[in-house]
Enzyme design. Sequence first.
Site, PDB file in Angstrom:
ATOM      1  N   SER A 138     -10.089 -22.656 -29.349  1.00 27.62           N
ATOM      2  CA  SER A 138      -9.715 -21.710 -30.211  1.00 27.62           C
ATOM      3  C   SER A 138      -9.900 -20.909 -29.001  1.00 27.62           C
ATOM      4  O   SER A 138      -9.951 -20.502 -27.873  1.00 27.62           O
ATOM      5  CB  SER A 138     -12.011 -21.714 -30.177  1.00 27.62           C
ATOM      6  OG  SER A 138     -12.668 -20.518 -30.326  1.00 27.62           O
ATOM      7  N   TYR A 151     -19.693 -25.187 -26.180  1.00 28.45           N
ATOM      8  CA  TYR A 151     -17.748 -24.328 -27.156  1.00 28.45           C
ATOM      9  C   TYR A 151     -17.214 -24.222 -25.895  1.00 28.45           C
ATOM     10  O   TYR A 151     -16.277 -24.508 -26.065  1.00 28.45           O
ATOM     11  CB  TYR A 151     -18.625 -23.876 -28.758  1.00 28.45           C
ATOM     12  CG  TYR A 151     -17.596 -23.921 -29.514  1.00 28.45           C
ATOM     13  CD1 TYR A 151     -16.642 -24.737 -30.005  1.00 28.45           C
ATOM     14  CD2 TYR A 151     -16.778 -22.515 -29.688  1.00 28.45           C
ATOM     15  CE1 TYR A 151     -16.778 -24.902 -30.897  1.00 28.45           C
ATOM     16  CE2 TYR A 151     -15.509 -22.855 -30.722  1.00 28.45           C
ATOM     17  CZ  TYR A 151     -15.495 -23.772 -31.350  1.00 28.45           C
ATOM     18  OH  TYR A 151     -14.606 -23.678 -31.993  1.00 28.45           O
TER      19      TYR A 151
END
Length: 255
Positions: A138, A151
């Site tokens: 990501s 995350y």
Amino acid sequence: MTSWNFAGKRVLVTGAAGGIGRCVAERFRAEGARVVGLDLAAPNAGGNGNAEAELIALDITDPRQVDEVCGRILGESGSLDILVNAAGVLRLGAAEDLTLDDWQACFGVNVSGAFYLMRRCIPLFKRQRSGVIVNVASNAAHVPRVGMTAYCASKAAMVSLSHCVGLELAPFGVRCNVVSPGSTDTPMLRGMFKNPSDGQRLLAGLPEHFKLGIPLGKLASPEEIADVVLFLASDRSSHVTLQDVVVDGGATLGA
């Protein structure tokens, strides 16, 4: 649509029941690859009997399950050309508000699961002296986000893990690269929206979260992410390894 010529290639894709993983698996199948999808949410454990569209239920956070399922898959085929780790989970919350379950879920799926799969497949890639790994991380690995501690940390770990694996495998002719999507139109992203205006706010930027907007003015589609995955898995990128390709419409401004 670009043709990648994956006819007959054996491909393993995690997170294949939905989102980016599903799109990646479908694109490989459309290009003639023999794809096995792995996902905890697989509706039919063990697949449906069609080797071209097999989806197997697997909890990738359980190393024993990974070893058992991979042993069966790799034992049956005897070879593997491409591994794509696309499974991912998102848990939101500031550091002091995160539960241990939140933290462990992010690292269990986003890092450990990919490690368990790679650990199981690496010996085969080495024996073959060929193979490709593409890991989906990501753009959150590159820039901090308020409320995304677990995350961001897990995706940064995924990038570093991928680079280390790529370095170890390079002498064997095996490549390992990363695709780092930005905001992509998937059920996981839509699940973050609390009202209809959230999508437009995301495009414009969220200053309170120190999140820039998206210069291209749109969310990525899963197909756009899949295009980059397939490129990195193809012979067209035969001299590309240890790279992290950010696909976020310019949201990280080149970071």
